[in-house]
Scaffold this active site. Structure first.
Site, PDB file in Angstrom:
ATOM      1  N   PHE A  83      79.414  88.455   3.224  1.00 22.13           N
ATOM      2  CA  PHE A  83      78.174  88.921   3.854  1.00 22.13           C
ATOM      3  C   PHE A  83      77.402  87.769   4.480  1.00 22.13           C
ATOM      4  O   PHE A  83      76.181  87.681   4.357  1.00 22.13           O
ATOM      5  CB  PHE A  83      77.294  89.663   2.843  1.00 22.13           C
TER       6      PHE A  83
ATOM      7  N   CYS B  24      96.297  96.945   7.658  1.00 20.39           N
ATOM      8  CA  CYS B  24      96.384  96.799   6.206  1.00 20.39           C
ATOM      9  C   CYS B  24      97.004  95.486   5.758  1.00 20.39           C
ATOM     10  O   CYS B  24      97.063  95.204   4.576  1.00 20.39           O
ATOM     11  CB  CYS B  24      97.190  97.949   5.614  1.00 20.39           C
TER      12      CYS B  24
ATOM     13  N   GLY C 198      73.249  85.862   9.588  1.00 25.80           N
ATOM     14  CA  GLY C 198      71.925  85.282   9.713  1.00 25.80           C
ATOM     15  C   GLY C 198      71.779  84.119   8.748  1.00 25.80           C
ATOM     16  O   GLY C 198      72.633  83.232   8.674  1.00 25.80           O
ATOM     17  N   GLU C 199      70.714  84.145   7.980  1.00 24.42           N
ATOM     18  CA  GLU C 199      70.487  83.093   6.987  1.00 24.42           C
ATOM     19  C   GLU C 199      70.535  83.666   5.586  1.00 24.42           C
ATOM     20  O   GLU C 199      69.638  83.469   4.762  1.00 24.42           O
ATOM     21  CB  GLU C 199      69.153  82.382   7.256  1.00 24.42           C
ATOM     22  N   ARG C 200      71.623  84.379   5.297  1.00 24.38           N
ATOM     23  CA  ARG C 200      71.852  84.879   3.947  1.00 24.38           C
ATOM     24  C   ARG C 200      73.346  85.055   3.740  1.00 24.38           C
ATOM     25  O   ARG C 200      74.120  85.221   4.693  1.00 24.38           O
ATOM     26  CB  ARG C 200      71.117  86.198   3.687  1.00 24.38           C
TER      27      ARG C 200
END
Length: 279
Positions: free
Chosen positions: A262, A121, A265-267
């Site tokens: 997030f 935490c 990958g490619e995002r």
């Protein structure tokens, strides 16, 4: 004599695969407590925190934690050492660190908490956004520009630096990158906040603060605690594999930090500071 704990612990387990069971050895990420003490030239001493951590880079962890909490900057620290006080039993020698200050122990509310921080935490009772303004200023825009190709390459570069994770599968990581995507330093820990503290402590002990024009990449989610530590270190951009919390986004927007979540990958999603991202 107490053996200094390492980042991994080897045990024997029973592995099930279909109907077959077999005994084998397995490596676990070590988790042990670390007490961070502060001492002043007049002999006074105080415990600042106790955190559950993965042993390794303990001095950096202590320095980074104190910097992030506003308790001691790089210029305030005279030395850091494992504690040899009489009240420390030999078996706890490597689980207690004393930060020797050049001046008196600061009279700050944070020290009145005597708080226990956990690897899960982070720092309990951390300062609110309003109180952060008392010790941190919003970061200037600067010259840092993040391209999509740079962002997309960060998770893989950090993963390649996670040697202990490769053996255990049980550690978080934080990496510090240049605007060109070059990895400057990486640290691992069972606690994502500890990994960031180790990075900040490394910078503090090498006279590299503030970390302007650098990018912080973390393996988990982006929490308020991580953003607070980045702000205190002057890091203008934070990227995370997972989601940010609402308070992390609030802090990023209020203090001028670019926050990317997030990132896989490619995002990715840009939650704050999109002006530093060049599409």
């Amino acid at each position: 004599m107490r053996v200094r704990p390492g980042p991994t612990t080897r045990i024997r387990i029973t592995e099930l695969s279909g109907p077959t069971a077999r005994d084998r050895r397995d490596d676990l990420a070590t988790e042990e407590p670390l007490e961070i003490r502060m001492s002043a030239p007049d002999g006074s001493r105080r415990t600042a925190a106790i955190t559950m951590r993965t042993p390794g880079h303990d001095f950096e962890l202590a320095a980074g934690f104190l910097c992030g909490e506003g308790l001691a900057g790089p210029g305030d620290i005279a030395a850091i050492a494992y504690c040899t006080d009489d009240d420390i039993p030999p078996e706890a020698r490597y689980n207690t660190v004393t930060v020797h200050l050049k001046g008196p122990i600061p009279d700050l509310p944070a020290l009145d908490r005597h708080f226990l921080t956990s690897s899960a935490c982070g720092v309990c009772g951390s300062a609110s956004l309003e109180s952060l303004h008392d010790r941190c200023r919003p970061l200037p825009p600067g010259e840092l520009k993040l391209t999509p190709d740079l962002l997309y390459g960060l998770p893989g570069a950090l993963r390649n630096a996670q040697g202990v994770f490769g053996k255990t599968g049980g550690l978080h990581a934080a990496g510090l990158f240049t605007p060109a995507g070059t990895l400057v330093a990486a640290r691992e820990d069972v606690g994502r906040h500890n990994a960031v503290d180790k990075l900040v402590g490394w910078a503090a002990m090498n006279d590299r603060l503030p970390l302007t024009d650098h990018v912080l990449m973390v393996s988990g989610r982006a929490s308020y605690e991580i953003m607070q530590k980045a702000l205190a270190a002057g890091i203008p951009a934070v990227c995370a594999v997972s989601a940010p919390s609402s308070l992390a986004v609030d802090l990023a927007r209020e203090f001028g930090i670019t926050l990317v979540g997030f990132l896989r990958g490619e995002r990715c999603n840009v939650y704050a500071g999109a002006e530093r991202v060049a599409a």
